[in-house]
Design a protein around this motif. Sequence first.
Motif, short mmCIF file in Angstrom:
data_model
loop_
_atom_site.label_atom_id
_atom_site.label_comp_id
_atom_site.label_asym_id
_atom_site.label_seq_id
_atom_site.Cartn_x
_atom_site.Cartn_y
_atom_site.Cartn_z
N ILE A 273 38.57 38.44 30.58
CA ILE A 273 39.14 37.16 30.17
C ILE A 273 38.29 35.97 30.63
CG2 ILE A 273 41.15 35.64 30.40
CD1 ILE A 273 42.85 38.18 30.57
N LEU A 274 38.06 35.86 31.92
CA LEU A 274 37.43 34.65 32.44
C LEU A 274 35.96 34.52 32.05
CD1 LEU A 274 39.05 34.51 35.99
CD2 LEU A 274 39.67 33.24 33.95
N LEU B 11 41.80 42.67 39.35
CA LEU B 11 41.03 41.43 39.43
C LEU B 11 39.71 41.55 38.68
CD1 LEU B 11 41.63 40.27 43.10
CD2 LEU B 11 42.36 39.13 41.01
N GLU B 12 39.07 42.70 38.82
CA GLU B 12 37.81 42.93 38.12
C GLU B 12 38.01 42.89 36.61
OE1 GLU B 12 34.38 46.37 37.67
OE2 GLU B 12 35.98 46.62 39.12
N LEU B 13 39.10 43.52 36.13
CA LEU B 13 39.39 43.49 34.70
C LEU B 13 39.69 42.08 34.22
CD1 LEU B 13 41.53 46.73 34.26
CD2 LEU B 13 39.26 46.26 33.34
N LEU B 14 40.44 41.33 35.01
CA LEU B 14 40.74 39.94 34.65
C LEU B 14 39.46 39.13 34.54
CD1 LEU B 14 42.92 37.63 34.36
CD2 LEU B 14 42.57 37.27 36.80
N GLU C 171 42.96 49.00 46.23
CA GLU C 171 41.96 49.36 45.22
C GLU C 171 42.46 49.06 43.81
OE1 GLU C 171 41.02 53.43 46.03
OE2 GLU C 171 39.87 52.92 47.84
N ARG C 172 43.75 49.28 43.55
CA ARG C 172 44.32 48.93 42.25
C ARG C 172 44.28 47.42 42.03
NH1 ARG C 172 48.68 53.17 42.92
NH2 ARG C 172 49.53 51.58 44.30
#
Length: 107
Positions: free
Chosen positions: A57-58, A50-53, A44-45
Amino acid sequence: MSLSDSFAMAGESASDHDEIDSLPSSSTESFVSDDDSDAQQEWERSLEQLELLLTMILVPFAGKYFGRKFAYWSWGRYMEWMHNVEVNWSGKTAFKAAGAVEAASSL
């Protein structure tokens, strides 16, 4: 046949229901070990990172890059349509690289 008889199943007695109701219920918590819960928390972390990235950013970078690309394209089409001016980009690779650098500069 009355209304209450239509819902009863033939051959079932009240003692059958008591036996089913008295069976012990098993919880899924007894089957989960500490290793599984640690692995689940780590998964989950990782998904959260990945969701924050992706969201921080992307997506903004791609939005700025393609937004600028569309703005230059639409401006060129407008100038050709309204003012009969032909717009040529001298170096497409340099143009794409400059767009990528500009999009990344303010992140």
